[in-house]
Design a protein around this motif. Structure first.
Motif, short mmCIF file in Angstrom:
data_model
loop_
_atom_site.label_atom_id
_atom_site.label_comp_id
_atom_site.label_asym_id
_atom_site.label_seq_id
_atom_site.Cartn_x
_atom_site.Cartn_y
_atom_site.Cartn_z
N ARG A 45 0.69 -1.32 0.26
CA ARG A 45 -0.12 -0.09 0.07
C ARG A 45 0.91 1.34 0.05
O ARG A 45 0.49 2.32 -0.61
CB ARG A 45 -0.83 -0.13 1.15
CG ARG A 45 -1.93 -1.16 1.12
CD ARG A 45 -3.14 -1.04 2.34
NE ARG A 45 -2.76 -0.90 3.32
CZ ARG A 45 -2.57 -1.85 4.24
NH1 ARG A 45 -2.81 -3.27 3.82
NH2 ARG A 45 -2.20 -1.83 5.49
N SER A 67 -9.65 -8.96 -0.02
CA SER A 67 -10.47 -7.93 -0.60
C SER A 67 -10.58 -6.90 0.15
O SER A 67 -10.76 -5.56 -0.33
CB SER A 67 -11.93 -8.61 -0.79
OG SER A 67 -12.42 -8.87 0.41
N GLU A 68 -10.32 -7.09 1.49
CA GLU A 68 -10.19 -5.81 2.19
C GLU A 68 -8.94 -4.88 2.05
O GLU A 68 -8.90 -3.79 1.88
CB GLU A 68 -10.14 -6.33 3.79
CG GLU A 68 -10.13 -5.15 4.74
CD GLU A 68 -10.01 -5.49 6.27
OE1 GLU A 68 -9.66 -4.75 7.21
OE2 GLU A 68 -10.31 -6.71 6.58
N ARG A 69 -8.01 -5.53 1.66
CA ARG A 69 -6.55 -4.83 1.40
C ARG A 69 -6.53 -4.42 -0.20
O ARG A 69 -6.28 -3.27 -0.30
CB ARG A 69 -5.35 -5.73 1.31
CG ARG A 69 -5.05 -6.24 2.79
CD ARG A 69 -3.92 -7.07 2.77
NE ARG A 69 -3.42 -7.66 4.01
CZ ARG A 69 -2.27 -8.64 4.17
NH1 ARG A 69 -1.85 -9.26 3.44
NH2 ARG A 69 -1.89 -8.67 5.48
N ILE A 70 -7.33 -4.85 -1.04
CA ILE A 70 -7.63 -4.44 -2.25
C ILE A 70 -8.43 -2.90 -2.32
O ILE A 70 -7.95 -1.91 -2.76
CB ILE A 70 -8.40 -5.16 -2.98
CG1 ILE A 70 -7.34 -6.29 -3.50
CG2 ILE A 70 -9.20 -4.77 -4.33
CD1 ILE A 70 -8.15 -7.65 -4.38
N ASN A 71 -9.60 -3.21 -1.47
CA ASN A 71 -10.26 -2.06 -1.13
C ASN A 71 -9.37 -0.98 -0.53
O ASN A 71 -9.61 0.28 -0.89
CB ASN A 71 -11.43 -2.11 -0.26
CG ASN A 71 -12.45 -3.08 -0.80
OD1 ASN A 71 -12.56 -3.33 -2.13
ND2 ASN A 71 -13.22 -3.76 -0.23
N SER A 72 -8.56 -1.13 0.28
CA SER A 72 -7.83 -0.07 1.08
C SER A 72 -7.00 0.52 0.13
O SER A 72 -6.78 1.84 -0.08
CB SER A 72 -6.81 -0.61 2.24
OG SER A 72 -6.02 0.21 2.74
N GLN A 74 -7.49 0.63 -3.19
CA GLN A 74 -8.21 1.74 -4.00
C GLN A 74 -8.65 2.95 -3.32
O GLN A 74 -8.45 3.92 -4.03
CB GLN A 74 -9.42 0.87 -4.23
CG GLN A 74 -9.43 -0.35 -5.34
CD GLN A 74 -10.49 -0.96 -5.88
OE1 GLN A 74 -11.32 -1.28 -5.07
NE2 GLN A 74 -10.83 -1.08 -7.16
N SER A 75 -8.75 2.97 -2.01
CA SER A 75 -8.93 4.10 -1.51
C SER A 75 -7.92 5.23 -1.26
O SER A 75 -7.98 6.30 -1.61
CB SER A 75 -9.35 3.74 0.11
OG SER A 75 -10.65 3.05 0.17
N THR A 84 -9.43 4.34 -10.18
CA THR A 84 -9.25 3.09 -9.65
C THR A 84 -8.90 2.13 -11.03
O THR A 84 -9.09 2.62 -12.22
CB THR A 84 -10.72 2.48 -9.31
OG1 THR A 84 -11.64 2.84 -10.15
CG2 THR A 84 -10.95 3.23 -7.85
N THR A 87 -8.90 -5.07 -10.48
CA THR A 87 -8.31 -5.83 -9.36
C THR A 87 -8.56 -7.24 -9.46
O THR A 87 -9.40 -7.87 -10.32
CB THR A 87 -9.26 -5.48 -8.25
OG1 THR A 87 -10.30 -5.61 -8.34
CG2 THR A 87 -9.19 -3.69 -8.08
N THR A 89 -7.84 -11.17 -7.29
CA THR A 89 -7.05 -12.13 -6.05
C THR A 89 -6.19 -13.02 -6.72
O THR A 89 -5.53 -13.72 -5.76
CB THR A 89 -8.20 -12.63 -5.27
OG1 THR A 89 -8.98 -13.58 -6.26
CG2 THR A 89 -9.04 -11.71 -4.50
#
Length: 403
Positions: A45, A67-72, A74-75, A84, A87, A89
């Protein structure tokens, strides 16, 4: 075959010298560097954030099993004004994308080699976090594949971009310390409450210097390893594993009996030109952070810890003189970028400098600051140090990755 010789020819006879060598490799210039990130933990990140601020780049894809890390991630991109992107996995899916130039790998140590080879096989340049490989076999696998594909494969050793290390390496090459006859490097970093279970489990199962590149990398660049000299012999010794079992029980919740890695590992290396390197590893004991960087020459000396020190022509420089000389010997592009780099990097800017140099070299079609042979030479210490220790602290021959 004895321990002292078993690696000198391993996988090294597949080509005549220079036939597919990537030393000095130049590739087609890229107007925009299209990058994909695999691994979006803390380092991944942070890298995504840095790349949001590097001109002439585009983040095309990101990958993590979470998926949580992917969302982080992207944020982070959105917060920094970057669109964006794709994405996934699945790392192989990312590597197969035709719109990528570079795969940037920030996963755990033991997955690095397979992911590097996946990216190279799919025709992508690679940048991979440290250590890039944990075995000699994987070092050879990466070297052979990079040569065959004629692609860049650079390890993300940010310690090599520390301003003191960069400047003194340039001074060493210019003969400002006379002939360099000895150097030290290492990694003293008390992890204390920052241990992660996967890292402790590796220490539980393996002896040796398992994290050698922060200390060895800058020294090897200053000494011109595989350019004007090469490492020929290594011997390692470790202390008893006193602290490790306690940490293992605390952070892994399991009995630490049988913990293998010593609190301190010390490795001595000798080069073809008769120069020596002492390398230290200690993440167990409470002492100040240090990479132990020293260059010992016939007319001068450089040391980064506990404070930056220079001797030139047998005379110690004052602190002000040392600062002035270091600034003078920094490459011009680094000197000009220092202030901006510090904005995007909590390590004083060195990781941002590393990334921007990588992008600059790809855009110009130039060779990397660190090539695949650097990667292999620095990482092979992981297994060779273990073999030396397990063999009774015996000398082990060093592979010649450039044949």
């Amino acid at each position: 075959m004895s321990l002292a010789n078993q690696f000198i020819v391993s996988d090294s006879v597949s080509r005549p010298v220079g036939q597919h060598d990537v030393f000095g490799l130049r590739t087609a210039p890229l107007s925009v560097v299209h990058v994909g990130f695999i691994g979006l933990g803390e380092r991944g990140r942070q890298a995504v954030m840095r790349w949001c601020h590097i001109p002439h780049t585009e983040i095309v894809a990101i990958c993590d099993i979470s998926s949580e890390r992917i969302n982080s991630a992207q944020s982070i991109m959105a917060d920094n004004g970057v669109n964006t992107c794709f994405t996934t996995t699945n790392a192989e899916t990312l590597c197969q994308r035709e719109d990528l130039d570079l795969v940037y790998i920030c996963t755990d140590w033991e997955s690095h080699a397979d992911l590097v080879c996946c990216a190279l096989t799919n025709g992508k340049h690679v940048a991979v976090e440290v250590p890039a490989a944990m075995t000699v076999k994987d070092c050879w696998r990466i070297v052979n594949l990079a040569e065959r594909q004629q692609l860049h494969c650079m390890m993300l050793e940010n310690a090599c971009y520390d301003y003191f290390e960069m400047a003194t390496a340039a001074m060493a090459h210019a003969g400002k310390f006379g002939s360099i006859i000895h150097a030290t490097g290492g990694y003293h970093h008390w992890l204390n409450n920052r241990w992660e279970p996967w890292r402790l489990r590796y220490n539980y199962a393996n002896r040796g210097d398992i994290y050698p590149t922060h200390g060895l990398g800058p020294v090897c660049l200053a000494l011109g390893i595989h350019r004007t000299d090469r490492i020929e012999t290594l011997v390692s010794m470790d202390s008893a594993p006193v602290s490790g079992p306690d940490y293992y029980q605390r952070f892994c919740g399991e009995n630490g009996n049988g913990f293998r890695n010593g609190d301190v590992t010390t490795t001595l290396l000798r080069t073809r030109l008769g120069r020596t390197i002492v390398l230290d590893h200690d993440v167990m004991t409470p002492r100040p952070y240090s990479r132990l960087y020293q260059l010992v020459g016939t007319t001068g000396y450089a040391a980064k810890y506990p404070k930056e020190t220079l001797w030139l022509d047998g005379k110690e420089l004052t602190d002000d003189e040392c600062e002035r000389v270091i600034n003078e010997w920094l490459p011009a592009d680094i000197r000009e970028a220092k202030e901006d780099a510090a904005k995007y990097d909590d390590r004083g800017g060195i990781s941002f400098i590393m990334d921007t140099r990588l992008v600059s070299n790809l855009r110009q079609g130039k060779q990397m600051d660190m090539d695949v042979y650097d990667l292999a030479e620095w990482c092979t210490v992981v297994e060779l140090s273990r073999l030396s220790i397990e063999g009774g602290f015996v000398p082990v021959s060093f592979p010649n990755f450039r044949r």
